[in-house]
Design a protein around this motif. Sequence first.
Motif: not given
Length: 132
Positions: A99-118
């Motif tokens: 899960a990618l959790i988007v908040g007030d200017g922040t990004l947080r990742v939860e779970g077993n995988g990755s979030v890739w930024r391109v």
Amino acid sequence: MFSELRRLVADGVPYLGVSAGAMIAAEGSLGGGSRIGGVVVSPEDPDEAGDELEIEAGIGLVDVAIEVHVAQRGMLSRLVAAVESGLIAGGLGIDERTALIVGDGTLRVEGNGSVWRVLPIDGGVLVSTIGT
């Protein structure tokens, strides 16, 4: 309908998107297709073989495109190619069970995988992961 969703989220109502629901959260959503300029950039779906990648209108909750099932379906290459070609300005790729959790200017990742930024850079793209 998208304007109503944007209003609700701006008023504090959470938005949860899974798979295609995550993809349409972006301003420009990656649609079907696995080719850019006729070149295969990701595994082809037999039902869509030969189709060009389409960029569709999304909800507009985030300003970069979102790809899903990235590691599991080999979709990072499609995201990289879409950014490098200029079809999209940048993107985030989310693995399954992540899960990618988007908040007030922040990004947080939860779970077993990755979030890739391109992101685009002079002469190509920069690929990195957002920590879990």
